[in-house]
Design a protein around this motif. Sequence first.
Motif, PDB file in Angstrom:
ATOM      1  N   THR A  54      -3.466   5.278   3.301  1.00 19.91           N
ATOM      2  CA  THR A  54      -2.675   4.243   2.631  1.00 19.91           C
ATOM      3  C   THR A  54      -3.439   2.938   2.497  1.00 19.91           C
ATOM      4  O   THR A  54      -3.319   2.237   1.485  1.00 19.91           O
ATOM      5  CB  THR A  54      -1.362   3.959   3.383  1.00 19.91           C
TER       6      THR A  54
ATOM      7  N   PHE B 139      -5.566   3.509  -0.818  1.00 23.34           N
ATOM      8  CA  PHE B 139      -4.797   2.842  -1.865  1.00 23.34           C
ATOM      9  C   PHE B 139      -4.574   1.345  -1.666  1.00 23.34           C
ATOM     10  O   PHE B 139      -4.267   0.634  -2.616  1.00 23.34           O
ATOM     11  CB  PHE B 139      -3.437   3.539  -2.010  1.00 23.34           C
TER      12      PHE B 139
ATOM     13  N   TYR C 153      -6.134  11.440   1.862  1.00 23.22           N
ATOM     14  CA  TYR C 153      -5.820  10.090   1.419  1.00 23.22           C
ATOM     15  C   TYR C 153      -5.480   9.185   2.604  1.00 23.22           C
ATOM     16  O   TYR C 153      -4.985   9.643   3.634  1.00 23.22           O
ATOM     17  CB  TYR C 153      -4.616  10.099   0.469  1.00 23.22           C
TER      18      TYR C 153
ATOM     19  N   SER D  18       0.836  -1.200   0.000  1.00 25.23           N
ATOM     20  CA  SER D  18       0.000   0.000   0.000  1.00 25.23           C
ATOM     21  C   SER D  18       0.871   1.250   0.000  1.00 25.23           C
ATOM     22  O   SER D  18       0.522   2.262  -0.612  1.00 25.23           O
ATOM     23  CB  SER D  18      -0.935   0.002   1.207  1.00 25.23           C
TER      24      SER D  18
ATOM     25  N   SER E 115      -1.839   7.323   7.755  1.00 27.93           N
ATOM     26  CA  SER E 115      -1.368   5.945   7.692  1.00 27.93           C
ATOM     27  C   SER E 115      -1.016   5.458   9.090  1.00 27.93           C
ATOM     28  O   SER E 115      -1.147   6.188  10.076  1.00 27.93           O
ATOM     29  CB  SER E 115      -0.146   5.867   6.767  1.00 27.93           C
TER      30      SER E 115
ATOM     31  N   LEU F 128      -2.123  12.872   3.989  1.00 22.96           N
ATOM     32  CA  LEU F 128      -2.017  11.416   3.901  1.00 22.96           C
ATOM     33  C   LEU F 128      -1.975  10.843   5.308  1.00 22.96           C
ATOM     34  O   LEU F 128      -1.120  11.217   6.114  1.00 22.96           O
ATOM     35  CB  LEU F 128      -0.747  11.008   3.142  1.00 22.96           C
TER      36      LEU F 128
ATOM     37  N   THR G 220       0.636   4.040  -2.919  1.00 29.32           N
ATOM     38  CA  THR G 220       0.377   5.408  -2.479  1.00 29.32           C
ATOM     39  C   THR G 220       1.463   6.350  -2.974  1.00 29.32           C
ATOM     40  O   THR G 220       1.183   7.441  -3.494  1.00 29.32           O
ATOM     41  CB  THR G 220       0.310   5.473  -0.941  1.00 29.32           C
TER      42      THR G 220
END
Length: 254
Positions: free
Chosen positions: A146, A182, A144, A71, A120, A118, A75
């Motif tokens: 991950t 992603f 976003y 991922s 994660s 992002l 990403t």
Amino acid sequence: MTVAGAVVDLDGTVYLDGDPIDGALAGLERLASLSDGVWFVSNNPSHSPSEYVERLEDIGFETESDRILSSGAVTTEYLADAHADDDVFVIGADGLRRQLRDAGVTLCERPAAADALLASWTTEFDYDDLVAAIRVLERDVPFYGTDPDRTFPGTDGRPIPGSGAIVRSIAETTEREPDRIFGKPSEAMVKAVLDRLPGPPEEYLVIGDRVETDVALGERAGMTTVRVRTGAEASGNVTPDHVVESLGDIERVL
């Protein structure tokens, strides 16, 4: 059924906390003997493909970086293209940050300067990170994640929080859903997998422990799905084509 090759999950399927699961190495060697061999797909974003190669070598299996998708890698590829001239605010582990920097993605530390957020996995996620995420998304920039994994197996096999827990925390707090996630089973990961297969998807297996990610990925891609019982408990609305105790039992499917 003709099986040309396989796409295999790592955490909970091949190893737990880096230690190989009983029978996994023998299963991988059997899959590697197929005409097109084996690829690996992981929702753990903190390691690069080359680092996964080293992890697999540590348990006695040799492969190459182009046979590994994570991922984090998917990403990174997207952000390096779609946000080449932007500043990205990252809540994530050092390993993910390193992948992004190596690909030329510009990371920023000030929420007011961010062109995208992002989120994660990181063990350091805290209240200040949540405040920073709120400040970034107040500016209506892309958000976003991950991967969607809310948990993953810890050192004793029991679940610990994953990227999905952090992504959902931000989404609930800001009342803003991510624009893209992603990892498995996203369309971005499906495309990345299919782009690497030399033949039609129905000739390949997807093998993993998670119904909601591994099995769902295979179903979306039109591949034959195999769930192993060595990692996460079964959950989700997707039914695998086959269920085996471990990767060491893969001959029953072949």
